[in-house]
Design a protein around this motif. Sequence first.
Motif, PDB file in Angstrom:
ATOM      1  N   ARG A  97       0.821  -1.208  -0.044  1.00 38.92           N
ATOM      2  CA  ARG A  97      -0.026   0.064   0.204  1.00 38.92           C
ATOM      3  C   ARG A  97       0.896   1.244  -0.068  1.00 38.92           C
ATOM      4  O   ARG A  97       0.345   2.266   0.442  1.00 38.92           O
ATOM      5  CB  ARG A  97      -0.967  -0.071   1.348  1.00 38.92           C
ATOM      6  CG  ARG A  97      -2.000  -1.066   1.325  1.00 38.92           C
ATOM      7  CD  ARG A  97      -2.704  -1.081   0.358  1.00 38.92           C
ATOM      8  NE  ARG A  97      -3.995  -1.974   0.289  1.00 38.92           N
ATOM      9  CZ  ARG A  97      -5.082  -1.633   1.002  1.00 38.92           C
ATOM     10  NH1 ARG A  97      -4.983  -0.445   1.473  1.00 38.92           N
ATOM     11  NH2 ARG A  97      -6.186  -2.479   1.200  1.00 38.92           N
ATOM     12  N   HIS A 248       7.213   8.893   1.134  1.00 36.77           N
ATOM     13  CA  HIS A 248       6.172   7.885   0.874  1.00 36.77           C
ATOM     14  C   HIS A 248       5.025   7.731   1.887  1.00 36.77           C
ATOM     15  O   HIS A 248       5.549   8.209   2.899  1.00 36.77           O
ATOM     16  CB  HIS A 248       6.802   6.580   0.270  1.00 36.77           C
ATOM     17  CG  HIS A 248       7.669   6.440  -0.684  1.00 36.77           C
ATOM     18  ND1 HIS A 248       8.752   6.925  -0.603  1.00 36.77           N
ATOM     19  CD2 HIS A 248       7.358   6.016  -1.828  1.00 36.77           C
ATOM     20  CE1 HIS A 248       9.355   6.738  -1.771  1.00 36.77           C
ATOM     21  NE2 HIS A 248       8.537   6.167  -2.878  1.00 36.77           N
ATOM     22  N   HIS A 249       3.855   7.230   1.605  1.00 40.72           N
ATOM     23  CA  HIS A 249       2.966   7.049   2.744  1.00 40.72           C
ATOM     24  C   HIS A 249       2.233   5.734   2.448  1.00 40.72           C
ATOM     25  O   HIS A 249       2.200   5.012   1.492  1.00 40.72           O
ATOM     26  CB  HIS A 249       1.996   8.182   2.921  1.00 40.72           C
ATOM     27  CG  HIS A 249       1.240   8.239   1.567  1.00 40.72           C
ATOM     28  ND1 HIS A 249       1.714   9.186   0.593  1.00 40.72           N
ATOM     29  CD2 HIS A 249      -0.053   8.079   1.239  1.00 40.72           C
ATOM     30  CE1 HIS A 249       0.683   9.166  -0.230  1.00 40.72           C
ATOM     31  NE2 HIS A 249      -0.205   8.447  -0.058  1.00 40.72           N
ATOM     32  N   TYR A 250       1.658   5.283   3.340  1.00 42.45           N
ATOM     33  CA  TYR A 250       0.555   4.048   3.392  1.00 42.45           C
ATOM     34  C   TYR A 250      -0.606   4.577   3.269  1.00 42.45           C
ATOM     35  O   TYR A 250      -1.215   5.218   3.941  1.00 42.45           O
ATOM     36  CB  TYR A 250       0.938   3.053   4.726  1.00 42.45           C
ATOM     37  CG  TYR A 250       0.264   1.877   4.607  1.00 42.45           C
ATOM     38  CD1 TYR A 250       1.024   0.641   4.546  1.00 42.45           C
ATOM     39  CD2 TYR A 250      -1.144   1.784   5.091  1.00 42.45           C
ATOM     40  CE1 TYR A 250       0.239  -0.536   4.973  1.00 42.45           C
ATOM     41  CE2 TYR A 250      -1.969   0.692   5.063  1.00 42.45           C
ATOM     42  CZ  TYR A 250      -1.118  -0.571   5.002  1.00 42.45           C
ATOM     43  OH  TYR A 250      -1.759  -1.651   5.254  1.00 42.45           O
ATOM     44  N   ARG A 251      -1.245   3.947   2.129  1.00 46.16           N
ATOM     45  CA  ARG A 251      -2.738   4.335   1.671  1.00 46.16           C
ATOM     46  C   ARG A 251      -3.568   3.447   2.117  1.00 46.16           C
ATOM     47  O   ARG A 251      -3.527   2.262   1.811  1.00 46.16           O
ATOM     48  CB  ARG A 251      -2.724   4.723   0.324  1.00 46.16           C
ATOM     49  CG  ARG A 251      -3.951   5.283  -0.387  1.00 46.16           C
ATOM     50  CD  ARG A 251      -3.664   5.616  -1.952  1.00 46.16           C
ATOM     51  NE  ARG A 251      -4.349   6.932  -2.514  1.00 46.16           N
ATOM     52  CZ  ARG A 251      -5.682   6.915  -2.572  1.00 46.16           C
ATOM     53  NH1 ARG A 251      -6.319   5.944  -1.924  1.00 46.16           N
ATOM     54  NH2 ARG A 251      -6.117   8.160  -2.695  1.00 46.16           N
ATOM     55  N   ASN A 252      -4.786   3.994   2.556  1.00 43.96           N
ATOM     56  CA  ASN A 252      -5.673   3.269   2.901  1.00 43.96           C
ATOM     57  C   ASN A 252      -7.207   3.723   2.733  1.00 43.96           C
ATOM     58  O   ASN A 252      -7.315   5.180   2.688  1.00 43.96           O
ATOM     59  CB  ASN A 252      -5.789   2.840   4.371  1.00 43.96           C
ATOM     60  CG  ASN A 252      -6.488   1.356   4.748  1.00 43.96           C
ATOM     61  OD1 ASN A 252      -6.933   0.601   3.923  1.00 43.96           O
ATOM     62  ND2 ASN A 252      -6.931   1.289   6.179  1.00 43.96           N
TER      63      ASN A 252
END
Lengths: 255, 255
Positions: A97, A248-252
């Motif tokens: 993700r 970057h990031h964790y997408r949800n």
Amino acid sequence: MPSVALPAAPPEAAPSFSPLYQQIKTLLLRGLQGGEWQPGQAIPSETELAARFRVSQGTVRKAIDELAGENVLVRRQGKGTFVATHAEQATQYRFLRLMPDAGGPPALQRRLLECRRMRAPLEVARLLALKSGEAAVQVRRLLLAAEAATLRPVVLDDLWLPGSLFKGLSAERLQAWRGPMYRLFEAEFAVQMIRAEEKLRAVAAGAEDAALLEVPPGAPLLSVERLSYTYGDRPVELRRGLYQTGAHHYRNELS
Amino acid sequence: MPSVALPAAPPEAAPSFSPLYQQIKTLLLRGLQGGEWQPGQAIPSETELAARFRVSQGTVRKAIDELAGENVLVRRQGKGTFVATHAEQATQYRFLRLMPDAGGPPALQRRLLECRRMRAPLEVARLLALKSGEAAVQVRRLLLAAEAATLRPVVLDDLWLPGSLFKGLSAERLQAWRGPMYRLFEAEFAVQMIRAEEKLRAVAAGAEDAALLEVPPGAPLLSVERLSYTYGDRPVELRRGLYQTGAHHYRNELS
DNA sequence: GAGTGGTCTAGACCACCAC
DNA sequence: TGGTGGTCTAGACCACTCA
């Protein structure tokens, strides 16, 4: 009570009632688990399955609908229904993700750090449902983002696999493989990752991890502990990723 | 080309073909958005809707199926179909994925820190699709976990709401409210949060945040930036949470 | 027992795809 | 042109809830 002709289901007792389409779903899953249809291949048409199971097309349809909703099957109008795979471009990193803060899906390179067989540590054995002392394969690798002509490490993965399922897995095999790791697992070891559970935490980078990810010791990292399952809810991979979330990031998505 | 009797859809052009059930779905969403049916209340039965829209029950059924899949509606066999709400016990913290490392869902207490009206900062205005200089409400609050007779802060929330939608919102109003904040938004401001997108990062605690969360400055925290949407994909809340993941984690399921 | 959603069927027709 | 999944219908019957 409705019941399917084959393979002669016992007179269900526990759930006071089991819809026909659920039974069909179970039969389809059994076929998938048994390797009757390979990842990426088409399963028989709805009409054919309906005839085989002696039910109407609508009933088969509802079973397939659910499996498609769980990303186990993929429908393609006019072509057929296919077994989901981690091979296709669109779903190469289906379980990852991580997204760049700006721009589309990340272009990633892999760097293998380690691959060795060992007795599964206690905690690993517990989560993978292995007998104590059973063999496990540990893999360690880096994912690097290619951005602006430079290569920045963004993910440090540490993963354990049941030794019994991954007999021929070696550093050489991993090095030689071009493509997503889960695709290798599908193709060479007939292990298909269907779903996963993740636990996320913020942690401080240890000395070794910090060096690999090129951040200062103690820098905040996103820890992602993933337990992946194959057909029949059998856990087959434990993975601990450390994500460098500077760019970057964790997408949800929630609903 | 199939088409619904009311309210006289124009002869669709853009999508070369629009299934009837999609049109029904749109009509249902329009009714929900317009407040025709309130959160927690039942919508008309499938039979009645079928008669109203001049389609078969199966077509209404498929529309409702999709809305139920998106958690906009909730089916209850034998009782009816209900508008989803953030009020029920089971879904009190529907969008909060934080779980204690051991044990079931967390028991949380709320502590309001701040509530003020202001001009929306540039970035907030952009994300909430507000005109520059438009009013916004900022709320700051703590969530504390009750564990073993002690109260430990675990979440520091910072959120912004469009001023135009939340006219009477004040610290007093928030203080007096017993229950989830989203329930207050539903009941008092007729704003229903339907879905949300989150971006997660690991960050180092600043001095002020560290003090509020009772961790050392620089401690790793999970930053959760959430953009919540109501009917029609309109963004209506921007929220930035800092999660203390020492004894809790963010839970996610992949498929 | 009346009303709701849930299952199942059979058949018609449509949209998409490949040959 | 034939096969696939996608839509829509009409009707029967079942399971669950509540009065």
